[in-house]
Design a protein around this motif. Structure first.
Motif, PDB file in Angstrom:
ATOM      1  N   HIS A   7      -3.937  -6.496   1.045  1.00  0.00           N
ATOM      2  CA  HIS A   7      -2.845  -6.645   2.019  1.00  0.00           C
ATOM      3  C   HIS A   7      -2.885  -5.442   2.958  1.00  0.00           C
ATOM      4  CE1 HIS A   7      -1.163  -4.027  -1.059  1.00  0.00           C
ATOM      5  NE2 HIS A   7      -0.241  -3.635  -0.214  1.00  0.00           N
ATOM      6  N   HIS A  64      -1.558  -2.621   4.035  1.00  0.00           N
ATOM      7  CA  HIS A  64      -0.784  -1.389   3.936  1.00  0.00           C
ATOM      8  C   HIS A  64      -1.744  -0.213   3.911  1.00  0.00           C
ATOM      9  CE1 HIS A  64       3.159  -3.339   2.291  1.00  0.00           C
ATOM     10  NE2 HIS A  64       3.040  -3.412   3.598  1.00  0.00           N
ATOM     11  N   HIS A  87      -4.065   0.936   1.125  1.00  0.00           N
ATOM     12  CA  HIS A  87      -5.077  -0.024   0.665  1.00  0.00           C
ATOM     13  C   HIS A  87      -6.192  -0.241   1.687  1.00  0.00           C
ATOM     14  CE1 HIS A  87      -2.629  -1.440  -2.849  1.00  0.00           C
ATOM     15  NE2 HIS A  87      -1.684  -0.889  -2.096  1.00  0.00           N
ATOM     16  N   HIS A 139       4.729  -9.844  -1.214  1.00  0.00           N
ATOM     17  CA  HIS A 139       4.807  -8.415  -0.888  1.00  0.00           C
ATOM     18  C   HIS A 139       4.590  -8.206   0.616  1.00  0.00           C
ATOM     19  CE1 HIS A 139       4.326  -4.110  -1.211  1.00  0.00           C
ATOM     20  NE2 HIS A 139       3.112  -4.175  -0.755  1.00  0.00           N
ATOM     21  N   ASP A 183      -0.318  -5.418  -4.395  1.00  0.00           N
ATOM     22  CA  ASP A 183       1.038  -4.930  -4.684  1.00  0.00           C
ATOM     23  C   ASP A 183       2.029  -6.051  -4.990  1.00  0.00           C
ATOM     24  OD1 ASP A 183      -0.005  -2.468  -4.307  1.00  0.00           O
ATOM     25  OD2 ASP A 183       1.170  -1.955  -2.525  1.00  0.00           O
TER      26      ASP A 183
HETATM   27 ZN   LIG Z   1       1.650  -2.514  -0.374  1.00  0.00          ZN
END
Ligand SMILES: [Zn+2]
Length: 270
Positions: A77, A79, A82, A177, A202
């Motif tokens: 995802h 973020h 990551h 998430h 996450d």
């Molecule tokens: Zn995250």
């Protein structure tokens, strides 16, 4: 021709072995998980670390473990912790989920690039700085961030060929998430020697409460976890984005907690 392949020496670099050809490490500061799946047919990294420098370190470690360069990077995802190391893998094929809001539609050639486009990069940069990443490191990562080469709408199977074993499955299960939640499933061996491993991003957190930021879709999160559970089954190892490896019961309990927290029906949805 039979290709010889050796199990990586995970311990040598402080990685945790999860199954044949499957391991992960927990990164410093934010305790973010990075996974590696490797076999004679390729090497796939799951998430890329929180900065270009961390990505570069991971690149060396993954190459040493796999005995080859990383062929694929799957981003669970968008973020910063990551994805900000992804530019260190610019030569690999970078994969991410296509958002349910259409963000990133058109992939690398899209008009905006979605959350990897200019506005998305600035938001990631600001979030990283807010979370304590050095400003220059955040700007460097945002400026060099790799736009995924392929956005996955639902399913993708990547051919890593773990011995005679199964391939690696990439599945979009969100939103939850974020609007772009991707899980990576490595099915276990038929003889039962190796468990199925599910990298959850996450959607699951063990070392802290699941984080629902402004891009979360809480009303759908429990359903996303039902999908995760149906992909992995009862005996899988579930690898959270942050924290220790957990089992199906933990994921189910987290699903119920989130359903209560967000006032969503507790009835599992198929
Ligand atoms: Zn995250």
């Amino acid at each position: 021709m039979k290709v010889t392949w050796e199990e990586p020496r995970w311990d040598d670099l402080g990685w945790e072995r999860l199954a044949a050809g499957v391991g992960r490490c927990r990164l410093p500061v934010w305790d973010c998980t990075v996974g590696l799946v490797t076999g004679p047919g390729g090497a796939l990294l799951i998430d890329a670390g929180s900065s270009l420098a961390e990505g570069a370190r991971l690149r060396l470690e993954a190459q040493k473990l796999a005995g080859r360069r990383v062929d694929f990077v799957a981003l669970t995802h968008p973020h910063f912790d990551h994805v900000f190391g992804a530019a260190a893998f610019a030569g690999a094929h970078v994969l991410a989920a296509e958002g349910t809001d259409g963000a990133g539609a058109g992939g690398a050639g899209g008009a905006t690039g979605g959350e990897f486009g200019r506005a998305g990069r600035e938001a990631l940069c600001a979030d990283a700085v807010r979370n304590g990443l050095d400003v220059r490191a955040a700007e460097e990562a945002a400026d060099t961030l790799v736009v995924p080469h392929r956005r996955i709408r639902a399913d993708l199977t990547v051919d890593i060929e773990l011995g005679d074993g199964p391939k690696v499955l990439l599945r979009t299960v969100g939103p939850g998430h974020t609007r772009n939640d991707l899980v990576v499933v490595v099915p276990g061996a038929d003889d039962g020697d190796d468990p199925t491993v599910v990298f959850c991003g996450d959607l699951v957190e063990e070392s802290g409460e699941p984080q629902a930021g402004p891009d979360a879709v809480p009303s759908h999160w429990p359903t996303a976890l039902d999908r995760v559970l149906s992909l992995g089954g009862e005996n899988a190892l579930y690898v959270p984005g942050h924290g220790a490896v957990v089992d199906a019961a933990f994921v189910r309990a987290q699903r119920d907690t989130l359903a209560t927290r967000f006032g969503v029906s507790r009835e599992p949805v198929d």
